[in-house]
Motif scaffolding. Sequence first.
Motif, mmCIF file in Angstrom:
data_model
loop_
_atom_site.group_PDB
_atom_site.id
_atom_site.type_symbol
_atom_site.label_atom_id
_atom_site.label_comp_id
_atom_site.label_asym_id
_atom_site.label_seq_id
_atom_site.Cartn_x
_atom_site.Cartn_y
_atom_site.Cartn_z
ATOM 1 N N PRO A 1 0.824 -1.035 0.117
ATOM 2 C CA PRO A 1 0.004 0.201 0.099
ATOM 3 C C PRO A 1 0.917 1.379 0.035
ATOM 4 C CG PRO A 1 -0.956 -1.687 1.338
ATOM 5 C CD PRO A 1 0.430 -2.072 1.244
ATOM 6 N N LEU A 2 1.864 1.354 0.722
ATOM 7 C CA LEU A 2 2.982 2.635 0.777
ATOM 8 C C LEU A 2 3.418 2.675 -0.561
ATOM 9 C CD1 LEU A 2 4.271 2.452 4.143
ATOM 10 C CD2 LEU A 2 2.870 4.233 3.465
ATOM 11 N N THR A 3 3.999 1.678 -1.075
ATOM 12 C CA THR A 3 4.612 1.505 -2.389
ATOM 13 C C THR A 3 3.712 1.974 -3.482
ATOM 14 O OG1 THR A 3 6.581 -0.053 -1.591
ATOM 15 C CG2 THR A 3 6.138 0.468 -3.788
ATOM 16 N N ALA A 4 2.725 1.625 -3.390
ATOM 17 C CA ALA A 4 1.567 1.672 -4.446
ATOM 18 C C ALA A 4 1.227 3.266 -4.287
ATOM 19 C CB ALA A 4 0.253 0.780 -4.278
ATOM 20 N N THR A 5 1.199 3.770 -3.333
ATOM 21 C CA THR A 5 1.080 5.226 -3.149
ATOM 22 C C THR A 5 2.002 6.117 -3.643
ATOM 23 O OG1 THR A 5 -0.544 4.825 -1.190
ATOM 24 C CG2 THR A 5 0.437 7.106 -1.331
ATOM 25 N N ALA A 6 3.149 5.831 -3.538
ATOM 26 C CA ALA A 6 4.342 6.428 -4.097
ATOM 27 C C ALA A 6 4.369 6.336 -5.553
ATOM 28 C CB ALA A 6 5.781 5.937 -3.428
ATOM 29 N N LEU A 7 3.882 5.101 -5.938
ATOM 30 C CA LEU A 7 4.082 4.948 -7.493
ATOM 31 C C LEU A 7 2.859 5.656 -8.068
ATOM 32 C CD1 LEU A 7 5.103 3.393 -9.907
ATOM 33 C CD2 LEU A 7 3.561 1.406 -9.265
#
Length: 118
Positions: free
Chosen positions: A101-107
Amino acid sequence: NPSGSGFLEVDLTQHAKAGNLAQARWLQVESLRQHRFPGYRRISLRPATVLRSPGAVWTFSWTERGVGRVIAQDYLFSVTARGGTTQSYAVYGSAPAADWPLTATALREAISTFQPLS
């Protein structure tokens, strides 16, 4: 991700196939042929508009030893720069499932604020 478990990458390698969806499908086939993602599961592989251009998004997961399930998403698109040249891009993110979830937001933020080469 401050914990170091997420990964983002921008790749400027020219695409091998005409069309971003064809390129995404080709990447999937080549990755499987090369056994790059043990326990591979395709979540989706679909056309998408990226920076107001036709593109593709490939979302998948695999199992990495010592990590567990990893989720990845690859945005493929091409942008015509000044002078009429076309540059291919792949903006990729991956992380262990718990950190996705954190990486998807950054992406998503990377895609929404992306500035192509001019």
